[in-house]
Design an enzyme around this catalytic site. Structure first.
Site, PDB file in Angstrom:
ATOM      1  CE  LYS A 196      -3.425   3.009   2.893  1.00  0.00           C
ATOM      2  NZ  LYS A 196      -4.759   2.781   3.176  1.00  0.00           N
ATOM      3  CE  LYS A 254      -5.995   2.311  -0.167  1.00  0.00           C
ATOM      4  NZ  LYS A 254      -6.658   2.277   1.056  1.00  0.00           N
TER       5      LYS A 254
HETATM    6  C1  PBG Z   1      -7.696   4.386   6.077  1.00  0.00           C
HETATM    7  C2  PBG Z   1      -7.692   3.597   3.790  1.00  0.00           C
HETATM    8  C3  PBG Z   1      -7.871   4.584   3.236  1.00  0.00           C
HETATM    9  C4  PBG Z   1      -8.197   4.038   1.861  1.00  0.00           C
HETATM   10  C5  PBG Z   1      -8.779   2.574   2.005  1.00  0.00           C
HETATM   11  N1  PBG Z   1      -8.083   2.456   3.875  1.00  0.00           N
HETATM   12  C6  PBG Z   1      -7.350   6.414   2.999  1.00  0.00           C
HETATM   13  C7  PBG Z   1      -5.945   6.454   3.601  1.00  0.00           C
HETATM   14  O1  PBG Z   1      -4.844   5.313   3.532  1.00  0.00           O
HETATM   15  O2  PBG Z   1      -5.465   7.133   3.771  1.00  0.00           O
HETATM   16  C8  PBG Z   1      -8.110   4.510   0.779  1.00  0.00           C
HETATM   17  C9  PBG Z   1      -8.957   4.029  -0.406  1.00  0.00           C
HETATM   18  C10 PBG Z   1      -9.103   4.859  -0.975  1.00  0.00           C
HETATM   19  O3  PBG Z   1      -8.546   5.871  -1.914  1.00  0.00           O
HETATM   20  O4  PBG Z   1     -10.189   4.330  -2.346  1.00  0.00           O
HETATM   21  N2  PBG Z   1      -6.889   2.820   6.162  1.00  0.00           N
END
Ligand code: PBG
Length: 330
Positions: A196, A254
């Site tokens: 991520k 992601k």
């Molecule tokens: C938070 C989380 C995020 C997303 C999924 N879980 C945001 C972040 O990490 O700040 C983002 C998903 C998206 O942008 O659609 N843990």
């Protein structure tokens, strides 16, 4: 010499093209991310994500039924809790009657076969908008892992099929796996957000949950000490390998479209299913360009989803899930 190979022969018409097509796309490839809010009969539009809403639990159930009828087999759940439930430690995250736990129970009750994957991270519960606990201006790893473990157990107890840690702390998959086993939740799986990246593509999601890191002294302004540097490739592979060793059943990459090199490499390296999250900013870009008439919405949507599959995704988490399923079912 005249060409022996005329590759265009296999492109002559749709029949032969469909016979030799290497990738297929169908509604059961998708997971639907859903934002749940407190209250009754609440449906709040998210301006940067046209077509996506924050729903109260009653409306969420309707959405889940609709998704199931379209052939979608899994939902990713994110909650927006009120500010008075937020603190630094995320204590509300493992409240057995919290909004997430109620949502899990209600979905499993209404549509028992739908796979429910709650998000595991502290940001919706954090006064600072961070995925973990802050001490002296730093996000502390091991205390956060303890909190995420309690949170995961409460999700399992509420009936979650999988827990989905999206926080990027070190060692969390192992800690969660151990706790699940020790508490008899052998069949609750872990879908780990493994690679991520710290990405500006998450902007609209943070609007949806009002969960952006706060701008305050001594609080990190971004998530770069835990989410990965987008310049890195090998590190993403290492994260995925480690999560599998620690007990992840599914690993996730992601964002999606801009990270398909990572998807392919992880797919070729690990032997568990790879999920890809086509995130909020990717969705917003397509919607914005289509609203202006600059791109053909449906064609771009389907092309991107095919490309994510071609890169190696077994599952795609996408805000387009319902729209794309509707189109593919035609
Ligand atoms: C938070 C989380 C995020 C997303 C999924 N879980 C945001 C972040 O990490 O700040 C983002 C998903 C998206 O942008 O659609 N843990």
């Amino acid at each position: 010499m005249f060409p022996l190979q005329r590759n265009r022969r296999l492109r002559t018409n749709e029949s032969i093209r469909s016979l030799v097509r290497e990738t297929s796309l169908s509604p059961q490839d998708f997971m639907l991310p859903m934002f749940v809010a407190e209250g009754k009969d609440v449906k709040v539009a998210i301006p940067s994500m046209p077509g996506i809403y924050r729903h109260s639990l009653d409306n969420t159930i309707k959405e889940v039924k609709e998704a199931w009828d379209l052939g979608i087999k899994a939902v990713n759940i994110y909650v927006k809790v009120s500010d008075n439930l937020k603190d630094n430690k995320g204590v509300e995250a493992w409240n057995k009657d919290g909004l997430m736990q109620q949502t899990i129970r209600a979905i499993k009750d209404a549509v028992p076969e739908m796979i429910v994957m709650p998000d595991v991270a502290l940001d919706p519960y954090s006064i600072y908008g961070h995925d973990g606990i802050i001490e002296n201006g730093q996000l502390i790893n091991d205390a956060t892992v303890d909190a995420l473990t309690r949170m995961s157990l409460s999700h399992a107890e509420a009936g979650a099929d999988f827990v989905a840690p999206s926080d990027m702390m070190d060692g969390r998959v192992l800690a969660i796996r151990k706790a699940l086993e020790e508490n008899g939740h052998h069949n609750v799986g872990i879908m780990s957000y493994s690679a991520k990246y710290a990405s500006a593509f998450y902007g609209p999601f943070r609007d949806a949950l009002d969960s952006a890191p706060v701008d305050s002294q001594n609080i990190p302004k971004d998530k770069k000490t835990y989410q990965m540097d987008y310049a890195n490739r090998i590190e993403g592979i290492r994260e995925a390998l480690l999560d599998v060793e620690e007990g992840a059943d599914i690993v996730m990459v992601k964002p999606g479209i801009a990270y398909l090199d990572i998807v392919r490499e992880i797919k070729d390296t690990v032997h568990v299913p790879v999920a890809v999250y086509q995130v909020s900013g990717e969705y917003a870009m397509v919607k914005a360009a289509a609203e202006r008439g600059w791109l053909d919405h449906d064609k771009i949507m389907i092309e991107q989803l095919y490309c994510i599959k071609r890169a190696g995704a077994s599952i795609i988490s996408t805000y387009f899930a319902k729209e794309a399923a509707l189109l593919l079912n035609k």
